[in-house]
Write a protein that holds these residues in place. Structure first.
Motif, PDB file in Angstrom:
ATOM      1  N   ASP A 110       0.831  -1.190   0.000  1.00 14.30           N
ATOM      2  CA  ASP A 110       0.000   0.000   0.000  1.00 14.30           C
ATOM      3  C   ASP A 110       0.868   1.244   0.000  1.00 14.30           C
ATOM      4  OD1 ASP A 110      -2.102   1.716   0.235  1.00 14.30           O
ATOM      5  OD2 ASP A 110      -2.685   1.100   2.245  1.00 14.30           O
ATOM      6  N   ASP A 111       0.470   2.247  -0.765  1.00 12.63           N
ATOM      7  CA  ASP A 111       1.240   3.490  -0.745  1.00 12.63           C
ATOM      8  C   ASP A 111       0.759   4.411   0.366  1.00 12.63           C
ATOM      9  OD1 ASP A 111      -1.087   4.665  -1.653  1.00 12.63           O
ATOM     10  OD2 ASP A 111      -0.229   5.389  -3.518  1.00 12.63           O
ATOM     11  N   HIS A 112      -0.240   4.010   1.136  1.00 13.58           N
ATOM     12  CA  HIS A 112      -0.757   4.707   2.304  1.00 13.58           C
ATOM     13  C   HIS A 112      -1.277   6.100   1.977  1.00 13.58           C
ATOM     14  CE1 HIS A 112       0.820   1.512   4.780  1.00 13.58           C
ATOM     15  NE2 HIS A 112       1.949   1.615   4.112  1.00 13.58           N
ATOM     16  N   GLY A 113      -1.491   6.377   0.694  1.00 13.09           N
ATOM     17  CA  GLY A 113      -2.025   7.667   0.310  1.00 13.09           C
ATOM     18  C   GLY A 113      -1.115   8.829   0.678  1.00 13.09           C
ATOM     19  N   THR A 114       0.151   8.567   0.843  1.00  8.87           N
ATOM     20  CA  THR A 114       1.076   9.579   1.317  1.00  8.87           C
ATOM     21  C   THR A 114       2.111   9.896   0.252  1.00  8.87           C
ATOM     22  OG1 THR A 114       0.867   8.567   3.491  1.00  8.87           O
ATOM     23  CG2 THR A 114       2.609  10.171   3.216  1.00  8.87           C
ATOM     24  N   LYS A 115       2.315  11.147   0.006  1.00  2.00           N
ATOM     25  CA  LYS A 115       3.404  11.599  -0.853  1.00  2.00           C
ATOM     26  C   LYS A 115       4.330  12.424   0.032  1.00  2.00           C
ATOM     27  CE  LYS A 115       2.265  10.216  -5.010  1.00  2.00           C
ATOM     28  NZ  LYS A 115       3.045   9.461  -5.887  1.00  2.00           N
ATOM     29  N   ALA A 116       5.203  11.756   0.741  1.00  2.00           N
ATOM     30  CA  ALA A 116       6.095  12.435   1.668  1.00  2.00           C
ATOM     31  C   ALA A 116       7.135  13.247   0.909  1.00  2.00           C
ATOM     32  CB  ALA A 116       6.775  11.409   2.562  1.00  2.00           C
ATOM     33  N   LYS A 117       7.427  14.452   1.381  1.00  2.00           N
ATOM     34  CA  LYS A 117       8.410  15.293   0.724  1.00  2.00           C
ATOM     35  C   LYS A 117       9.824  14.907   1.129  1.00  2.00           C
ATOM     36  CE  LYS A 117       5.270  19.046   0.070  1.00  2.00           C
ATOM     37  NZ  LYS A 117       4.504  19.985   0.784  1.00  2.00           N
ATOM     38  N   SER A 118      10.039  14.620   2.392  1.00  2.00           N
ATOM     39  CA  SER A 118      11.364  14.212   2.835  1.00  2.00           C
ATOM     40  C   SER A 118      11.211  13.196   3.963  1.00  2.00           C
ATOM     41  CB  SER A 118      12.167  15.425   3.301  1.00  2.00           C
ATOM     42  OG  SER A 118      11.484  16.088   4.340  1.00  2.00           O
ATOM     43  N   PRO A 119      11.184  11.913   3.603  1.00  2.00           N
ATOM     44  CA  PRO A 119      11.038  10.895   4.636  1.00  2.00           C
ATOM     45  C   PRO A 119      12.312  10.812   5.469  1.00  2.00           C
ATOM     46  CG  PRO A 119      11.556   9.868   2.561  1.00  2.00           C
ATOM     47  CD  PRO A 119      11.335  11.327   2.283  1.00  2.00           C
ATOM     48  N   GLU A 120      12.163  10.403   6.696  1.00  2.00           N
ATOM     49  CA  GLU A 120      13.320  10.174   7.546  1.00  2.00           C
ATOM     50  C   GLU A 120      13.750   8.727   7.356  1.00  2.00           C
ATOM     51  OE1 GLU A 120      14.461   9.895  12.253  1.00  2.00           O
ATOM     52  OE2 GLU A 120      12.588  10.850  11.672  1.00  2.00           O
ATOM     53  N   VAL A 121      14.949   8.505   6.877  1.00  2.00           N
ATOM     54  CA  VAL A 121      15.461   7.155   6.669  1.00  2.00           C
ATOM     55  C   VAL A 121      15.865   6.591   8.013  1.00  2.00           C
ATOM     56  CG1 VAL A 121      17.212   5.756   5.537  1.00  2.00           C
ATOM     57  CG2 VAL A 121      16.213   7.700   4.332  1.00  2.00           C
ATOM     58  N   VAL A 122      15.271   5.442   8.368  1.00  2.00           N
ATOM     59  CA  VAL A 122      15.532   4.806   9.648  1.00  2.00           C
ATOM     60  C   VAL A 122      16.595   3.726   9.514  1.00  2.00           C
ATOM     61  CG1 VAL A 122      14.465   3.478  11.521  1.00  2.00           C
ATOM     62  CG2 VAL A 122      13.188   5.298  10.406  1.00  2.00           C
ATOM     63  N   GLU A 123      16.598   3.015   8.369  1.00  2.00           N
ATOM     64  CA  GLU A 123      17.511   1.894   8.174  1.00  2.00           C
ATOM     65  C   GLU A 123      17.862   1.790   6.695  1.00  2.00           C
ATOM     66  OE1 GLU A 123      16.507  -2.711   8.329  1.00  2.00           O
ATOM     67  OE2 GLU A 123      16.516  -1.837  10.333  1.00  2.00           O
ATOM     68  N   THR A 124      19.117   1.411   6.412  1.00  2.00           N
ATOM     69  CA  THR A 124      19.547   1.209   5.028  1.00  2.00           C
ATOM     70  C   THR A 124      20.160  -0.181   4.874  1.00  2.00           C
ATOM     71  OG1 THR A 124      21.737   2.143   5.455  1.00  2.00           O
ATOM     72  CG2 THR A 124      20.057   3.659   4.653  1.00  2.00           C
ATOM     73  N   ASN A 125      20.252  -0.638   3.612  1.00  2.00           N
ATOM     74  CA  ASN A 125      20.890  -1.923   3.344  1.00  2.00           C
ATOM     75  C   ASN A 125      22.361  -1.697   2.984  1.00  2.00           C
ATOM     76  OD1 ASN A 125      20.832  -0.993   0.681  1.00  2.00           O
ATOM     77  ND2 ASN A 125      19.273  -2.439   0.003  1.00  2.00           N
TER      78      ASN A 125
ATOM     79  N   ALA B 236      17.427   2.938   1.318  1.00  2.00           N
ATOM     80  CA  ALA B 236      16.572   2.941   2.501  1.00  2.00           C
ATOM     81  C   ALA B 236      15.717   1.681   2.531  1.00  2.00           C
ATOM     82  CB  ALA B 236      15.684   4.171   2.499  1.00  2.00           C
ATOM     83  N   THR B 237      15.701   0.982   3.642  1.00  2.00           N
ATOM     84  CA  THR B 237      14.844  -0.192   3.806  1.00  2.00           C
ATOM     85  C   THR B 237      13.702   0.080   4.779  1.00  2.00           C
ATOM     86  OG1 THR B 237      16.309  -1.068   5.526  1.00  2.00           O
ATOM     87  CG2 THR B 237      16.650  -1.851   3.264  1.00  2.00           C
ATOM     88  N   LYS B 238      13.848   1.128   5.603  1.00  2.00           N
ATOM     89  CA  LYS B 238      12.779   1.557   6.503  1.00  2.00           C
ATOM     90  C   LYS B 238      12.792   3.072   6.543  1.00  2.00           C
ATOM     91  CE  LYS B 238      12.663  -2.467   9.415  1.00  2.00           C
ATOM     92  NZ  LYS B 238      12.186  -3.002  10.659  1.00  2.00           N
ATOM     93  N   VAL B 239      11.594   3.659   6.490  1.00  2.00           N
ATOM     94  CA  VAL B 239      11.452   5.113   6.558  1.00  2.00           C
ATOM     95  C   VAL B 239      10.408   5.474   7.598  1.00  2.00           C
ATOM     96  CG1 VAL B 239      12.158   5.574   4.185  1.00  2.00           C
ATOM     97  CG2 VAL B 239       9.770   5.139   4.674  1.00  2.00           C
ATOM     98  N   ARG B 240      10.540   6.665   8.170  1.00  2.00           N
ATOM     99  CA  ARG B 240       9.549   7.177   9.116  1.00  2.00           C
ATOM    100  C   ARG B 240       8.802   8.302   8.431  1.00  2.00           C
ATOM    101  NH1 ARG B 240      12.522   8.147  13.500  1.00  2.00           N
ATOM    102  NH2 ARG B 240      11.966   6.142  14.384  1.00  2.00           N
ATOM    103  N   ILE B 241       7.478   8.167   8.381  1.00  2.00           N
ATOM    104  CA  ILE B 241       6.607   9.177   7.780  1.00  2.00           C
ATOM    105  C   ILE B 241       5.527   9.508   8.796  1.00  2.00           C
ATOM    106  CG2 ILE B 241       5.017   9.694   5.898  1.00  2.00           C
ATOM    107  CD1 ILE B 241       6.541   7.602   4.240  1.00  2.00           C
ATOM    108  N   GLU B 242       5.450  10.781   9.147  1.00  2.00           N
ATOM    109  CA  GLU B 242       4.466  11.267  10.124  1.00  2.00           C
ATOM    110  C   GLU B 242       4.493  10.430  11.398  1.00  2.00           C
ATOM    111  OE1 GLU B 242       0.671  11.595   8.236  1.00  2.00           O
ATOM    112  OE2 GLU B 242       1.433  12.928   6.688  1.00  2.00           O
ATOM    113  N   GLY B 243       5.691  10.085  11.854  1.00  2.00           N
ATOM    114  CA  GLY B 243       5.850   9.367  13.122  1.00  2.00           C
ATOM    115  C   GLY B 243       5.688   7.856  13.048  1.00  2.00           C
ATOM    116  N   LYS B 244       5.349   7.312  11.893  1.00  2.00           N
ATOM    117  CA  LYS B 244       5.173   5.862  11.760  1.00  2.00           C
ATOM    118  C   LYS B 244       6.271   5.296  10.858  1.00  2.00           C
ATOM    119  CE  LYS B 244       1.876   2.271  10.832  1.00  2.00           C
ATOM    120  NZ  LYS B 244       0.582   1.878  10.406  1.00  2.00           N
TER     121      LYS B 244
END
Length: 90
Positions: free
Chosen positions: A23-38, A43-51
């Protein structure tokens, strides 16, 4: 009458179908926070709006967010057109 009932039942089931897992979660984030990379630096995990969301990769495409929908600059782009016949018609 039976055909009308069957059509109404089919429409009811179609309206309650589960959404797609990737699911794209209906979100078009401008600058996601990268939480984890390979190991490649993607980026393998991103934080968008606290999730935190897993980013869809070639080997992992269920329960994740599309990289472009997450605001990353890589991954598949949605088509602006229908490419042709469905595979079932070929």
């Amino acid at each position: 009458m039976k055909a009308l009932f069957a059509a109404a039942a089919a429409m009811g089931l179609a309206m309650t179908a589960a959404p797609a897992a990737a699911d794209d979660h209906g979100t078009k984030a401008k600058s996601p926070e990268v939480v984890e990379t390979n190991a490649r630096g993607q980026a393998t995990k991103v934080r968008i709006e606290g999730k935190v969301y897993d980013v869809c990769m070639k080997e992992d495409q269920d329960g994740c967010i599309n990289p472009r929908a997450a605001g990353l600059k890589w991954g598949d782009r949605p088509l602006d057109y229908w490419p042709g016949k469905p595979a079932s018609d070929m």
